[in-house]
Design an enzyme around this catalytic site. Structure first.
Site, short mmCIF file in Angstrom:
data_model
loop_
_atom_site.label_atom_id
_atom_site.label_comp_id
_atom_site.label_asym_id
_atom_site.label_seq_id
_atom_site.Cartn_x
_atom_site.Cartn_y
_atom_site.Cartn_z
N LYS A 22 6.64 14.52 -0.14
CA LYS A 22 7.26 13.28 0.38
C LYS A 22 7.79 12.41 -0.75
CE LYS A 22 4.51 9.69 1.47
NZ LYS A 22 4.76 8.37 0.87
N ASN A 23 6.94 12.14 -1.73
CA ASN A 23 7.33 11.16 -2.74
C ASN A 23 8.38 11.70 -3.71
OD1 ASN A 23 5.75 9.29 -1.54
ND2 ASN A 23 4.03 9.48 -2.96
N CYS A 116 1.77 -5.75 0.95
CA CYS A 116 1.32 -4.58 1.69
C CYS A 116 -0.16 -4.78 1.97
CB CYS A 116 1.64 -3.36 0.85
SG CYS A 116 0.39 -2.16 0.62
N ARG A 121 1.89 -5.38 -4.47
CA ARG A 121 2.87 -4.32 -4.78
C ARG A 121 4.26 -4.88 -5.14
NH1 ARG A 121 2.60 0.73 -0.86
NH2 ARG A 121 3.48 1.69 -2.71
N ASP A 305 -3.51 8.28 -4.34
CA ASP A 305 -3.21 8.78 -2.99
C ASP A 305 -4.24 9.79 -2.49
OD1 ASP A 305 -1.01 7.15 -3.00
OD2 ASP A 305 0.41 8.73 -3.55
N ARG A 397 4.10 9.52 8.86
CA ARG A 397 5.02 9.13 7.77
C ARG A 397 4.97 10.15 6.64
NH1 ARG A 397 4.60 3.03 5.85
NH2 ARG A 397 6.14 3.95 4.46
N1 EPU Z 1 3.63 -2.34 -10.11
C1 EPU Z 1 3.93 -3.59 -10.61
N2 EPU Z 1 5.24 -3.95 -10.68
C2 EPU Z 1 6.24 -3.12 -10.28
C3 EPU Z 1 5.92 -1.84 -9.78
C4 EPU Z 1 4.59 -1.48 -9.70
O1 EPU Z 1 3.04 -4.36 -10.97
O2 EPU Z 1 7.41 -3.51 -10.37
C5 EPU Z 1 2.22 -1.93 -10.02
C6 EPU Z 1 1.77 -1.65 -8.60
O3 EPU Z 1 1.39 -2.82 -7.92
C7 EPU Z 1 0.65 -0.66 -8.81
C8 EPU Z 1 1.12 0.12 -10.04
O4 EPU Z 1 2.10 -0.68 -10.67
O5 EPU Z 1 -0.53 -1.34 -9.13
C9 EPU Z 1 1.70 1.47 -9.76
O6 EPU Z 1 2.70 1.36 -8.75
P1 EPU Z 1 3.94 2.33 -8.70
O7 EPU Z 1 5.17 1.54 -8.94
O8 EPU Z 1 3.66 3.49 -9.58
O9 EPU Z 1 3.92 2.79 -7.18
P2 EPU Z 1 5.16 3.06 -6.25
O10 EPU Z 1 6.26 3.65 -6.99
O11 EPU Z 1 5.41 1.85 -5.41
C10 EPU Z 1 4.42 5.49 -5.68
C11 EPU Z 1 4.12 6.28 -4.42
C12 EPU Z 1 2.82 5.79 -3.82
C13 EPU Z 1 1.71 5.97 -4.86
C14 EPU Z 1 2.09 5.23 -6.16
C15 EPU Z 1 1.09 5.45 -7.27
C16 EPU Z 1 6.34 6.77 -3.64
C17 EPU Z 1 7.38 6.59 -2.61
N3 EPU Z 1 5.21 6.09 -3.49
O12 EPU Z 1 4.52 4.14 -5.26
O13 EPU Z 1 2.56 6.64 -2.72
O14 EPU Z 1 0.51 5.47 -4.35
O15 EPU Z 1 3.37 5.69 -6.62
O16 EPU Z 1 0.97 6.79 -7.57
O17 EPU Z 1 6.52 7.55 -4.56
C18 EPU Z 1 1.62 7.29 -0.66
O18 EPU Z 1 2.30 8.32 -0.72
O19 EPU Z 1 0.70 7.12 0.18
C19 EPU Z 1 1.91 6.21 -1.60
C20 EPU Z 1 1.53 4.96 -1.41
#
Ligand code: EPU
Length: 421
Positions: A22-23, A116, A121, A305, A397
């Site tokens: 998915k991701n 969220c 987030r 995850d 999802r």
């Molecule tokens: N963060 C910030 N600022 C930002 C972006 C992230 O502080 O601008 C923080 C977040 O709050 C978190 C950490 O950095 O504490 C990591 O977040 P990240 O940006 O890596 O997460 P994401 O890209 O929003 C993806 C996956 C998530 C998975 C996370 C961590 C996708 C679509 N989603 O989210 O997947 O938990 O990486 O590995 O790729 C899931 O599939 O259930 C899911 C939530």
């Protein structure tokens, strides 16, 4: 709203195929906006989040077909650069259109995702990164308004290795003028899958699988085709399904290199794992299951995850385990529901302390998010009696046909359409 009815206590046995990640898909599809023409995405999972992304791309002007696991996307007629609130509130990954739209068309209007259930987030790293490439960014009426003439390469140091921000900046930097260096980049396999797709489009990216990415901007990219990597989180969930039911489960279409941290933890609990090039077998039939602590971290660490699934697994192991989530410190909405199945879990700060119990017992429980739902299904498989998992739209999802895969392994699990909340 559909629910699952599970009659637990059956040892799982057999073999199933793991779907595409998915991701990875959610980053690959919007990357096609960087080129003009038709791209093909193989091994795409049929998931509600993927349909949400396809709908968004359609709204931007792209055309698509989705047959036999292959998405064909045509970006020729893209002429709308807004990702509306209605989409982004449904799925945060919609923010992935920001970098490509800005880099290719010089403008993007993307709704802010908002909070969220398990924390704020934010997307500050996405925005700061794009500003470093010269974008002008304003927040107006809940929207990110991004504008730029051609972006310029720049040096970006992330405080945290964010998956989404790395993906967004990497995509944008491919069309910037000059070199971009991303320091402390996320190394998740889904990011490497995205980088490989961009490279096949003509991008110049070095440092794959490392925390420093060097990107030399090019004037244009071409459409390209890509295979989506296997879903390591679905695979991990199915491995725990094997372990928690003391069964024997074989998974095909896996890339074990993406799963070392989980596999090592599983082996430490006492189960046997055996590997082939693209398959893994877990055998827990003769295992005494023992508790093992876990701390989540960015890849190659233990994935957040898989945190909820580990908590429920620890609920049936001997001893006490502490599971600490360093990525999402409040991601514990599954805990009260697991307690309804008889689990003994205490949450303190960003840790869950889980005391193993002899037996979980079936109950009605409610899904609160995607991975929380997966943990409830696992709990239901292990519990004595009947478990009803309500609100499984969360699960839809991100898990393709989970009930049929579990059924194939001998679980008694049925989807019931209904209106119960
Ligand atoms: N963060 C910030 N600022 C930002 C972006 C992230 O502080 O601008 C923080 C977040 O709050 C978190 C950490 O950095 O504490 C990591 O977040 P990240 O940006 O890596 O997460 P994401 O890209 O929003 C993806 C996956 C998530 C998975 C996370 C961590 C996708 C679509 N989603 O989210 O997947 O938990 O990486 O590995 O790729 C899931 O599939 O259930 C899911 C939530």
């Amino acid at each position: 709203m559909d629910k699952f009815v599970i009659n637990g206590g059956k040892k799982l046995n057999g073999s199933v195929n793991v779907s595409g990640a998915k991701n990875a898909t959610l980053a690959l599809l919007p990357a096609s906006l960087l080129a003009n023409g038709i791209s093909e995405f193989r091994n795409t999972p049929k998931l509600n989040d993927v349909f949400t992304m396809l709908k968004l791309l359609k709204q931007l002007g792209a055309g698509y077909t989705f047959e036999n696991g292959i998405v064909t996307l045509d970006t020729t007629l893209v002429d709308n650069f807004t990702a509306p609130y209605e989409h982004v509130k449904k799925m945060r990954a919609s923010v992935y259109v920001l970098g490509p739209l800005l880099a290719r068309y010089g403008e993007a209007r993307v709704s802010l995702p908002g909070g969220c259930a398990w924390g704020p987030r934010p997307v500050n790293l996405h925005l700061e990164g794009l500003k470093r490439l010269g974008a002008e960014i304003n927040l107006e009426d809940g929207y990110i308004i991004a504008k730029s003439k051609r972006l310029n390469g720049g040096k970006i140091n992330f405080d945290i290795p964010s998956v989404g921000a790395t993906g967004n900046i990497m995509m944008a930097a491919c069309l910037a003028k000059g070199e971009t260096i991303i320091n402390n980049a996320a190394m998740e396999p889904e990011i490497t899958n995205l980088a490989r797709y961009l490279i096949s489009m003509g991008a110049k990216i070095e440092g794959l699988n490392s925390s420093i990415l060097h990107i030399q901007g090019v004037d244009f990219l071409n459409p390209a085709n890509i295979d989506t990597i296997p879903d390591r989180i679905e695979a991990g969930t199915l491995l725990i399904a094997g372990a928690i039911t003391k069964g024997k489960v074989n998974l095909t279409n896996v890339d074990i290199r993406h799963m070392y941290s989980l596999c090592e933890k599983l082996e430490a609990t006492g189960v046997k794992l055996s590997y082939n090039s693209n398959s893994v077998t877990i055998d827990a039939t003769d295992s005494e299951l023992n508790s093992v602590d876990v701390i989540t971290g960015p890849f190659p660490g233990y994935p957040t995850d898989m945190q909820a699934q580990w908590i429920v697994y620890m609920s049936v192991c001997n001893g006490t385990a502490t599971i600490t989530d360093t990525i999402y410190r409040d991601r514990f909405t599954h805990v009260p529901e697991l307690t309804r199945l008889g689990a003994d879990i205490t949450v303190k700060d960003n840790s869950a302390i889980v005391k193993g119990t002899n037996k979980l017992r079936g109950a009605k429980v409610m899904s609160t998010d995607l991975r929380a739902s997966a943990s409830l299904v696992l709990g239901g498989l292990a519990a004595e009696g009947t478990t009803e998992v309500l609100r499984i739209y969360h699960l839809d999802r991100g898990y393709e046909g989970l009930e049929s895969k579990l059924g194939q392994l001998g679980a008694s699990i049925e989807r019931v359409a209904g209106s119960e909340y």
